[in-house]
Design a protein around this motif. Structure first.
Motif, PDB file in Angstrom:
ATOM      1  N   ALA A  97      -6.562 -26.701 -30.159  1.00 56.39           N
ATOM      2  CA  ALA A  97      -6.199 -26.772 -31.580  1.00 56.39           C
ATOM      3  C   ALA A  97      -6.484 -25.433 -32.265  1.00 56.39           C
ATOM      4  CB  ALA A  97      -6.952 -27.907 -32.268  1.00 56.39           C
ATOM      5  N   GLU A  98      -7.601 -24.787 -31.915  1.00 51.58           N
ATOM      6  CA  GLU A  98      -7.927 -23.475 -32.494  1.00 51.58           C
ATOM      7  C   GLU A  98      -6.855 -22.447 -32.148  1.00 51.58           C
ATOM      8  OE1 GLU A  98     -10.508 -22.065 -34.551  1.00 51.58           O
ATOM      9  OE2 GLU A  98     -10.540 -24.218 -34.998  1.00 51.58           O
ATOM     10  N   GLY A  99      -6.374 -22.481 -30.911  1.00 53.39           N
ATOM     11  CA  GLY A  99      -5.306 -21.567 -30.510  1.00 53.39           C
ATOM     12  C   GLY A  99      -4.033 -21.802 -31.298  1.00 53.39           C
ATOM     13  N   LEU A 100      -3.705 -23.064 -31.513  1.00 52.84           N
ATOM     14  CA  LEU A 100      -2.522 -23.402 -32.311  1.00 52.84           C
ATOM     15  C   LEU A 100      -2.699 -22.952 -33.762  1.00 52.84           C
ATOM     16  CD1 LEU A 100      -1.795 -26.955 -30.891  1.00 52.84           C
ATOM     17  CD2 LEU A 100      -0.363 -24.925 -30.611  1.00 52.84           C
ATOM     18  N   LEU A 101      -3.892 -23.134 -34.301  1.00 50.92           N
ATOM     19  CA  LEU A 101      -4.158 -22.708 -35.680  1.00 50.92           C
ATOM     20  C   LEU A 101      -4.042 -21.191 -35.823  1.00 50.92           C
ATOM     21  CD1 LEU A 101      -7.086 -25.137 -36.501  1.00 50.92           C
ATOM     22  CD2 LEU A 101      -4.852 -25.080 -37.651  1.00 50.92           C
ATOM     23  N   ALA A 102      -4.503 -20.461 -34.821  1.00 51.66           N
ATOM     24  CA  ALA A 102      -4.368 -18.993 -34.854  1.00 51.66           C
ATOM     25  C   ALA A 102      -2.898 -18.593 -34.820  1.00 51.66           C
ATOM     26  CB  ALA A 102      -5.124 -18.372 -33.679  1.00 51.66           C
ATOM     27  N   ARG A 103      -2.106 -19.279 -34.007  1.00 51.19           N
ATOM     28  CA  ARG A 103      -0.666 -18.989 -33.947  1.00 51.19           C
ATOM     29  C   ARG A 103      -0.003 -19.325 -35.279  1.00 51.19           C
ATOM     30  NH1 ARG A 103       2.863 -17.689 -30.023  1.00 51.19           N
ATOM     31  NH2 ARG A 103       1.381 -18.081 -28.359  1.00 51.19           N
ATOM     32  N   CYS A 104      -0.425 -20.422 -35.906  1.00 50.04           N
ATOM     33  CA  CYS A 104       0.100 -20.794 -37.225  1.00 50.04           C
ATOM     34  C   CYS A 104      -0.151 -19.671 -38.231  1.00 50.04           C
ATOM     35  CB  CYS A 104      -0.563 -22.073 -37.739  1.00 50.04           C
ATOM     36  SG  CYS A 104      -0.021 -23.605 -36.960  1.00 50.04           S
ATOM     37  N   GLU A 105      -1.355 -19.133 -38.209  1.00 48.25           N
ATOM     38  CA  GLU A 105      -1.708 -18.067 -39.144  1.00 48.25           C
ATOM     39  C   GLU A 105      -0.829 -16.834 -38.921  1.00 48.25           C
ATOM     40  OE1 GLU A 105      -5.581 -15.360 -40.129  1.00 48.25           O
ATOM     41  OE2 GLU A 105      -5.915 -17.495 -39.754  1.00 48.25           O
ATOM     42  N   SER A 106      -0.627 -16.478 -37.667  1.00 50.46           N
ATOM     43  CA  SER A 106       0.211 -15.327 -37.333  1.00 50.46           C
ATOM     44  C   SER A 106       1.659 -15.541 -37.782  1.00 50.46           C
ATOM     45  CB  SER A 106       0.148 -15.086 -35.820  1.00 50.46           C
ATOM     46  OG  SER A 106       1.056 -14.100 -35.433  1.00 50.46           O
ATOM     47  N   ILE A 107       2.193 -16.717 -37.522  1.00 51.26           N
ATOM     48  CA  ILE A 107       3.569 -17.036 -37.922  1.00 51.26           C
ATOM     49  C   ILE A 107       3.682 -17.046 -39.447  1.00 51.26           C
ATOM     50  CG2 ILE A 107       5.324 -18.876 -37.923  1.00 51.26           C
ATOM     51  CD1 ILE A 107       4.299 -19.505 -35.023  1.00 51.26           C
ATOM     52  N   GLY A 108       2.680 -17.569 -40.108  1.00 49.65           N
ATOM     53  CA  GLY A 108       2.678 -17.566 -41.570  1.00 49.65           C
ATOM     54  C   GLY A 108       2.758 -16.157 -42.130  1.00 49.65           C
ATOM     55  N   ARG A 109       2.010 -15.235 -41.530  1.00 52.03           N
ATOM     56  CA  ARG A 109       2.064 -13.829 -41.970  1.00 52.03           C
ATOM     57  C   ARG A 109       3.463 -13.256 -41.752  1.00 52.03           C
ATOM     58  NH1 ARG A 109      -3.044 -13.550 -39.559  1.00 52.03           N
ATOM     59  NH2 ARG A 109      -2.141 -12.615 -37.685  1.00 52.03           N
ATOM     60  N   MET A 110       4.071 -13.562 -40.599  1.00 54.33           N
ATOM     61  CA  MET A 110       5.428 -13.068 -40.322  1.00 54.33           C
ATOM     62  C   MET A 110       6.421 -13.619 -41.340  1.00 54.33           C
ATOM     63  SD  MET A 110       6.058 -13.004 -36.232  1.00 54.33           S
ATOM     64  CE  MET A 110       4.790 -14.024 -35.523  1.00 54.33           C
ATOM     65  N   MET A 111       6.300 -14.910 -41.650  1.00 55.54           N
ATOM     66  CA  MET A 111       7.235 -15.513 -42.619  1.00 55.54           C
ATOM     67  C   MET A 111       7.050 -14.907 -44.004  1.00 55.54           C
ATOM     68  SD  MET A 111       8.151 -19.455 -41.849  1.00 55.54           S
ATOM     69  CE  MET A 111       6.543 -20.087 -41.493  1.00 55.54           C
ATOM     70  N   ARG A 112       5.809 -14.702 -44.411  1.00 54.50           N
ATOM     71  CA  ARG A 112       5.579 -14.081 -45.724  1.00 54.50           C
ATOM     72  C   ARG A 112       6.203 -12.698 -45.777  1.00 54.50           C
ATOM     73  NH1 ARG A 112       0.785 -16.752 -44.898  1.00 54.50           N
ATOM     74  NH2 ARG A 112      -0.351 -14.875 -44.267  1.00 54.50           N
ATOM     75  N   GLY A 113       6.070 -11.927 -44.701  1.00 57.96           N
ATOM     76  CA  GLY A 113       6.680 -10.600 -44.644  1.00 57.96           C
ATOM     77  C   GLY A 113       8.200 -10.666 -44.700  1.00 57.96           C
ATOM     78  N   LEU A 114       8.779 -11.611 -43.987  1.00 54.69           N
ATOM     79  CA  LEU A 114      10.232 -11.772 -44.004  1.00 54.69           C
ATOM     80  C   LEU A 114      10.707 -12.174 -45.396  1.00 54.69           C
ATOM     81  CD1 LEU A 114      12.974 -11.837 -42.603  1.00 54.69           C
ATOM     82  CD2 LEU A 114      12.403 -14.129 -41.733  1.00 54.69           C
ATOM     83  N   ILE A 115       9.997 -13.086 -46.026  1.00 56.60           N
ATOM     84  CA  ILE A 115      10.363 -13.507 -47.383  1.00 56.60           C
ATOM     85  C   ILE A 115      10.298 -12.322 -48.336  1.00 56.60           C
ATOM     86  CG2 ILE A 115       9.593 -14.878 -49.376  1.00 56.60           C
ATOM     87  CD1 ILE A 115       8.808 -17.081 -47.270  1.00 56.60           C
ATOM     88  N   ARG A 116       9.210 -11.543 -48.259  1.00 52.04           N
ATOM     89  CA  ARG A 116       9.091 -10.377 -49.139  1.00 52.04           C
ATOM     90  C   ARG A 116      10.231  -9.397 -48.899  1.00 52.04           C
ATOM     91  NH1 ARG A 116       3.612 -10.909 -48.113  1.00 52.04           N
ATOM     92  NH2 ARG A 116       3.676  -9.317 -46.492  1.00 52.04           N
ATOM     93  N   SER A 117      10.589  -9.178 -47.633  1.00 51.64           N
ATOM     94  CA  SER A 117      11.667  -8.220 -47.350  1.00 51.64           C
ATOM     95  C   SER A 117      13.014  -8.738 -47.865  1.00 51.64           C
ATOM     96  CB  SER A 117      11.749  -7.898 -45.862  1.00 51.64           C
ATOM     97  OG  SER A 117      12.282  -8.973 -45.132  1.00 51.64           O
ATOM     98  N   LEU A 118      13.249 -10.046 -47.755  1.00 45.77           N
ATOM     99  CA  LEU A 118      14.499 -10.608 -48.257  1.00 45.77           C
ATOM    100  C   LEU A 118      14.560 -10.599 -49.781  1.00 45.77           C
ATOM    101  CD1 LEU A 118      14.818 -13.645 -45.832  1.00 45.77           C
ATOM    102  CD2 LEU A 118      16.375 -11.704 -45.961  1.00 45.77           C
ATOM    103  N   GLN A 119      13.435 -10.859 -50.405  1.00 42.38           N
ATOM    104  CA  GLN A 119      13.418 -10.872 -51.867  1.00 42.38           C
ATOM    105  C   GLN A 119      13.580  -9.472 -52.443  1.00 42.38           C
ATOM    106  OE1 GLN A 119       9.717 -13.053 -52.457  1.00 42.38           O
ATOM    107  NE2 GLN A 119      10.867 -14.904 -52.980  1.00 42.38           N
ATOM    108  N   GLY A 120      13.168  -8.454 -51.676  1.00 43.67           N
ATOM    109  CA  GLY A 120      13.302  -7.095 -52.155  1.00 43.67           C
ATOM    110  C   GLY A 120      14.615  -6.436 -51.798  1.00 43.67           C
TER     111      GLY A 120
END
Length: 124
Positions: A97-120
């Motif tokens: 579960a900890e490994g999955l949570l770490a992957r979730c955090e990494s994917i969340g960062r990628m999505m936030r970056g993609l959203i910021r790039s699309l909004q800009g």
């Protein structure tokens, strides 16, 4: 997004697919009585992440794409909550579960970056 011809070329989608696969494997280790409870919730939320990334990519506007990415983010947070609950209830492997949570955090960062790039970026 040079070299991106399909949502399948997006690293965030690829990582989300791995997360979904690993979430299925993790949920399969849960007790049988969780089949219609936590197991199905984990699987539904995990599949929703790459599915919404893909669906948003196929939309005709950046605003719609961003909206689907935000839905994917919500599913990611939902998955995290289910995984934390599994840990609290001592269901499945804590380390997995900890490994999955770490992957979730990494994917969340990628999505936030993609959203910021699309909004800009200007609308195509």
């Amino acid at each position: 997004m040079d070299g991106i011809r399909s949502y399948r070329d997006l690293r965030v989608w690829q990582e989300a697919m791995i997360l979904a696969e690993d979430s299925y494997r993790f949920s399969a280790t849960l007790p049988r009585e969780e089949l219609f409870g936590l197991m199905s919730q984990i699987r539904r939320a995990a599949v929703s992440v790459p599915a919404n990334i893909a669906e948003g990519y196929g939309r005709d506007s950046k605003g719609s794409y961003v909206s689907f990415l935000k839905t994917a983010q919500g599913s990611l947070k939902e998955l995290e909550t289910h995984l934390i609950l599994a840990q609290r209830l001592k269901l499945g492997s804590f380390a997995a579960a900890e490994g999955l949570l770490a992957r979730c955090e990494s994917i969340g960062r990628m999505m936030r970056g993609l959203i910021r790039s699309l909004q800009g970026a200007p609308e195509a």
